[in-house]
Design a protein around this motif. Structure first.
Motif, PDB file in Angstrom:
ATOM      1  N   LEU A   1      -7.508   8.617   2.224  1.00  0.00           N
ATOM      2  CA  LEU A   1      -6.243   8.269   1.589  1.00  0.00           C
ATOM      3  C   LEU A   1      -6.424   7.426   0.329  1.00  0.00           C
ATOM      4  CD1 LEU A   1      -5.705   8.868   4.682  1.00  0.00           C
ATOM      5  CD2 LEU A   1      -3.623   7.549   4.421  1.00  0.00           C
ATOM      6  N   GLY A   2      -7.582   7.561  -0.319  1.00  0.00           N
ATOM      7  CA  GLY A   2      -7.832   6.828  -1.554  1.00  0.00           C
ATOM      8  C   GLY A   2      -8.091   5.359  -1.367  1.00  0.00           C
ATOM      9  N   GLN A   3      -8.432   4.942  -0.131  1.00  0.00           N
ATOM     10  CA  GLN A   3      -8.535   3.519   0.177  1.00  0.00           C
ATOM     11  C   GLN A   3      -9.955   3.015   0.363  1.00  0.00           C
ATOM     12  OE1 GLN A   3      -5.984   2.810   3.562  1.00  0.00           O
ATOM     13  NE2 GLN A   3      -4.266   3.875   2.626  1.00  0.00           N
ATOM     14  N   SER A   4     -10.948   3.902   0.315  1.00  0.00           N
ATOM     15  CA  SER A   4     -12.309   3.430   0.557  1.00  0.00           C
ATOM     16  C   SER A   4     -13.312   4.191  -0.300  1.00  0.00           C
ATOM     17  CB  SER A   4     -12.669   3.608   2.039  1.00  0.00           C
ATOM     18  OG  SER A   4     -12.753   4.992   2.380  1.00  0.00           O
ATOM     19  N   PHE A   5     -14.540   3.692  -0.299  1.00  0.00           N
ATOM     20  CA  PHE A   5     -15.658   4.345  -0.988  1.00  0.00           C
ATOM     21  C   PHE A   5     -16.887   4.099  -0.128  1.00  0.00           C
ATOM     22  CE2 PHE A   5     -18.985   4.317  -4.432  1.00  0.00           C
ATOM     23  CZ  PHE A   5     -18.871   5.652  -4.765  1.00  0.00           C
ATOM     24  N   GLN A   6     -16.941   4.770   1.043  1.00  0.00           N
ATOM     25  CA  GLN A   6     -17.991   4.453   1.995  1.00  0.00           C
ATOM     26  C   GLN A   6     -18.366   5.607   2.921  1.00  0.00           C
ATOM     27  OE1 GLN A   6     -15.782   1.307   4.054  1.00  0.00           O
ATOM     28  NE2 GLN A   6     -15.328   2.683   5.748  1.00  0.00           N
ATOM     29  N   ASP A   7     -17.640   6.707   2.858  1.00  0.00           N
ATOM     30  CA  ASP A   7     -17.781   7.748   3.866  1.00  0.00           C
ATOM     31  C   ASP A   7     -18.456   8.991   3.260  1.00  0.00           C
ATOM     32  OD1 ASP A   7     -17.532   9.120   6.253  1.00  0.00           O
ATOM     33  OD2 ASP A   7     -15.365   9.039   6.339  1.00  0.00           O
TER      34      ASP A   7
ATOM     35  N   MET B   1       0.840  -1.200   0.000  1.00  0.00           N
ATOM     36  CA  MET B   1       0.000   0.000   0.000  1.00  0.00           C
ATOM     37  C   MET B   1       0.876   1.252   0.000  1.00  0.00           C
ATOM     38  SD  MET B   1      -2.905   1.144   2.773  1.00  0.00           S
ATOM     39  CE  MET B   1      -3.850  -0.344   2.446  1.00  0.00           C
ATOM     40  N   ILE B   2       0.541   2.213  -0.828  1.00  0.00           N
ATOM     41  CA  ILE B   2       1.306   3.448  -0.905  1.00  0.00           C
ATOM     42  C   ILE B   2       1.069   4.292   0.334  1.00  0.00           C
ATOM     43  CG2 ILE B   2       1.618   5.590  -2.194  1.00  0.00           C
ATOM     44  CD1 ILE B   2       0.782   4.111  -4.698  1.00  0.00           C
ATOM     45  N   ASP B   3       2.157   4.763   0.941  1.00  0.00           N
ATOM     46  CA  ASP B   3       2.054   5.613   2.122  1.00  0.00           C
ATOM     47  C   ASP B   3       2.076   7.069   1.672  1.00  0.00           C
ATOM     48  OD1 ASP B   3       2.121   6.894   4.503  1.00  0.00           O
ATOM     49  OD2 ASP B   3       3.957   5.952   5.254  1.00  0.00           O
ATOM     50  N   LEU B   4       0.887   7.683   1.638  1.00  0.00           N
ATOM     51  CA  LEU B   4       0.784   9.060   1.166  1.00  0.00           C
ATOM     52  C   LEU B   4       1.236  10.070   2.210  1.00  0.00           C
ATOM     53  CD1 LEU B   4      -2.612   8.853  -0.746  1.00  0.00           C
ATOM     54  CD2 LEU B   4      -0.335   8.986  -1.729  1.00  0.00           C
ATOM     55  N   PHE B   5       1.603   9.573   3.420  1.00  0.00           N
ATOM     56  CA  PHE B   5       2.121  10.463   4.449  1.00  0.00           C
ATOM     57  C   PHE B   5       3.654  10.543   4.402  1.00  0.00           C
ATOM     58  CE2 PHE B   5      -1.970   9.427   6.578  1.00  0.00           C
ATOM     59  CZ  PHE B   5      -2.427  10.724   6.713  1.00  0.00           C
TER      60      PHE B   5
ATOM     61  N   ASN C   1     -14.629   5.527 -16.384  1.00  0.00           N
ATOM     62  CA  ASN C   1     -14.403   6.882 -16.891  1.00  0.00           C
ATOM     63  C   ASN C   1     -14.728   7.968 -15.866  1.00  0.00           C
ATOM     64  OD1 ASN C   1     -17.173   6.715 -16.866  1.00  0.00           O
ATOM     65  ND2 ASN C   1     -17.462   7.380 -18.992  1.00  0.00           N
ATOM     66  N   GLN C   2     -15.144   7.558 -14.658  1.00  0.00           N
ATOM     67  CA  GLN C   2     -15.414   8.512 -13.582  1.00  0.00           C
ATOM     68  C   GLN C   2     -14.403   8.363 -12.437  1.00  0.00           C
ATOM     69  OE1 GLN C   2     -19.535   8.166 -12.354  1.00  0.00           O
ATOM     70  NE2 GLN C   2     -20.288   8.453 -14.441  1.00  0.00           N
ATOM     71  N   GLN C   3     -13.280   7.701 -12.716  1.00  0.00           N
ATOM     72  CA  GLN C   3     -12.252   7.505 -11.717  1.00  0.00           C
ATOM     73  C   GLN C   3     -10.922   8.070 -12.192  1.00  0.00           C
ATOM     74  OE1 GLN C   3     -12.285   3.560  -9.622  1.00  0.00           O
ATOM     75  NE2 GLN C   3     -13.696   2.970 -11.261  1.00  0.00           N
ATOM     76  N   VAL C   4     -10.106   8.483 -11.253  1.00  0.00           N
ATOM     77  CA  VAL C   4      -8.767   8.967 -11.574  1.00  0.00           C
ATOM     78  C   VAL C   4      -7.823   8.528 -10.457  1.00  0.00           C
ATOM     79  CG1 VAL C   4      -9.201  11.202 -10.466  1.00  0.00           C
ATOM     80  CG2 VAL C   4      -7.394  10.999 -12.175  1.00  0.00           C
ATOM     81  N   ILE C   5      -6.640   8.093 -10.843  1.00  0.00           N
ATOM     82  CA  ILE C   5      -5.664   7.613  -9.869  1.00  0.00           C
ATOM     83  C   ILE C   5      -4.964   8.798  -9.203  1.00  0.00           C
ATOM     84  CG2 ILE C   5      -3.542   6.296  -9.525  1.00  0.00           C
ATOM     85  CD1 ILE C   5      -5.990   4.570 -10.077  1.00  0.00           C
TER      86      ILE C   5
ATOM     87  N   TRP D   1     -13.935  10.343  -9.164  1.00  0.00           N
ATOM     88  CA  TRP D   1     -13.545   9.797  -7.866  1.00  0.00           C
ATOM     89  C   TRP D   1     -12.031   9.562  -7.842  1.00  0.00           C
ATOM     90  CZ3 TRP D   1     -15.512   9.625  -3.248  1.00  0.00           C
ATOM     91  CH2 TRP D   1     -14.937   8.809  -2.280  1.00  0.00           C
ATOM     92  N   CYS D   2     -11.354  10.106  -6.837  1.00  0.00           N
ATOM     93  CA  CYS D   2      -9.902   9.945  -6.707  1.00  0.00           C
ATOM     94  C   CYS D   2      -9.602   8.700  -5.874  1.00  0.00           C
ATOM     95  CB  CYS D   2      -9.290  11.177  -6.039  1.00  0.00           C
ATOM     96  SG  CYS D   2      -9.526  12.696  -6.976  1.00  0.00           S
ATOM     97  N   THR D   3      -8.763   7.823  -6.382  1.00  0.00           N
ATOM     98  CA  THR D   3      -8.530   6.544  -5.731  1.00  0.00           C
ATOM     99  C   THR D   3      -7.106   6.056  -5.976  1.00  0.00           C
ATOM    100  OG1 THR D   3      -9.343   4.255  -5.592  1.00  0.00           O
ATOM    101  CG2 THR D   3      -9.406   5.324  -7.752  1.00  0.00           C
ATOM    102  N   LEU D   4      -6.647   5.117  -5.166  1.00  0.00           N
ATOM    103  CA  LEU D   4      -5.334   4.502  -5.377  1.00  0.00           C
ATOM    104  C   LEU D   4      -5.429   3.291  -6.292  1.00  0.00           C
ATOM    105  CD1 LEU D   4      -3.651   4.659  -1.844  1.00  0.00           C
ATOM    106  CD2 LEU D   4      -3.160   6.058  -3.847  1.00  0.00           C
ATOM    107  N   ARG D   5      -6.632   2.756  -6.435  1.00  0.00           N
ATOM    108  CA  ARG D   5      -6.857   1.623  -7.341  1.00  0.00           C
ATOM    109  C   ARG D   5      -8.268   1.744  -7.907  1.00  0.00           C
ATOM    110  NH1 ARG D   5     -10.263  -1.860  -4.895  1.00  0.00           N
ATOM    111  NH2 ARG D   5     -10.448  -1.783  -2.614  1.00  0.00           N
TER     112      ARG D   5
END
Length: 383
Positions: A44-50, A1-5, A81-85, A69-73
């Protein structure tokens, strides 16, 4: 997992940042400043629930806006087409052409890492938050990112005051809109039998640097272990067909070996499910300082506060509310007190009292929080 901190890790985003910014500049020059783009991210791009998810679904209803939607995966539940890494060239290009962006944790971790290195063409920035502020004081480094949001949402005049007076945010940047994710919370005005109790202990920052052996000797671990192996509790739960579900913070993963060594008794279980699902399924909540307690009050479900280290917590972290007068449920300090309280609390739930407490802490209970946030964003920005 990428550590964005990780500050060193963030350096790898610089090339994409520069390329994305230059592409945005060129597009603005030759195609005009198109600002009907919105970027939303959370956790941190890790969920889709909040709150991010709730606001994303709201924004997507406006056909004039391109919502991403901004995400890590890439996520299967969202059209590709509605997602971006996060951290990609495309992500930065869209960021610098956006009308507004919204996050739950920080702009750097949820939307655009190190974007403050090029603070030009910045979009309007919204801090959706990931919980109501009150039980935890803001860490001094929580938003030490070199920039601030343009709009902060809150649920009441009390939270408005915290963000204005305690955080030092201008009143003009704060709006009482309600919390986005609350729009989908089920609310029952009828007293229900308790069948599922959810326990979410708060992560203690002072535990993070402990070794495995040190962690197994600290109160955090010992209290979880005692609760999971309490025979009186297990027998009580079994007698009334109740399940105690325990959901731990992701930071506990560091000590998974210790946690997995605990053999929980019958009717007590660990889960790693989507928290939003667990909140909807549970009939009662146990926590110490988790902001999820407000979700239960909003849903008219009872809460018990198990604050075995209250004095240490106040000293090390602190709170904006008074634990003696502002909490909306009984407070216990030992595992035995908790078990005793549970055995009486599930039979004495006062729905009218919960309704009055909810009216005290929430301005809106109408299912239109996300809509209010969207309207605020649209009215404060222009093309």
């Amino acid at each position: 997992m990428i550590d964005l901190f990780d500050k060193k890790r963030k350096l790898i985003y610089i090339p994409n940042l520069i390329i994305g910014f230059m592409l945005a500049v060129l597009e603005n020059m030759f195609r005009g400043r198109k600002k009907q783009i919105v970027l939303i991210g959370e956790n941190l791009g890790q969920s889709f629930q909040d709150n991010g998810r709730a606001f994303f679904l709201q924004c997507r209803q406006c056909k004039e806006i391109q919502t991403y939607w901004c995400t890590l995966r890439y996520r299967s539940e969202i059209p590709l087409n509605q997602q971006v890494i996060i951290g990609s060239v495309k992500g930065y290009r869209l960021f610098y052409r956006s009308r507004f962006v919204a996050y739950t944790h920080s702009l750097s971790t949820d939307i655009a890492p190190v974007a403050n290195k090029i603070p030009l063409l910045f979009p309007f920035v919204i801090d959706l938050g990931h919980g109501i502020d009150g039980l935890k004081k803001r860490l001094s480094t929580a938003r030490a990112t070199g920039y601030d949001a343009d709009l902060y949402t809150c649920v009441s005049s009390k939270e408005f005051s915290i963000k204005n007076k305690e955080w030092g945010i201008s009143e003009s940047k704060i709006a009482i809109t309600g919390m986005a994710r609350y729009d989908s919370l089920p609310i029952s005005h009828q007293k229900k039998k308790v069948r599922t109790i959810l326990y979410i202990p708060t992560w203690r920052d002072w535990d993070y640097e402990k070794s495995q052996d040190e962690f197994e000797k600290c109160d955090t671990f010992l209290q979880i272990k005692q609760l999971c192996t309490d025979r009186t509790l297990s027998q009580f739960l079994g007698k009334y067909g109740i399940t105690l579900t325990i959901r731990l913070h992701p930071f506990f993963d560091k000590f998974s070996k210790s946690i997995n060594s605990i053999n929980a008794l019958p009717n007590i279980e660990y889960v790693n499910k989507d928290i939003s699902v667990l909140v909807k399924q549970a009939d009662m909540f146990i926590t110490d300082y988790s902001s999820i307690c407000w979700d239960f009050l909003y849903s008219l479900k009872p809460v018990i506060f198990f604050q075995y280290d209250q004095n240490l917590y106040i000293q090390e972290r602190g709170a904006y509310i008074d634990f003696d007068s502002d909490l909306f449920g009984p407070v216990v300090f030992t595992e035995h007190e908790l078990v005793d309280k549970l055995q009486t609390q599930i039979f004495t739930i006062n729905q009218n009292e919960l309704f009055e407490l909810r009216s005290k802490y929430f301005r809106y209970v109408d299912g239109k929080n996300s809509e209010r946030i969207f309207n605020e964003a649209m009215s404060r920005t222009h093309c």
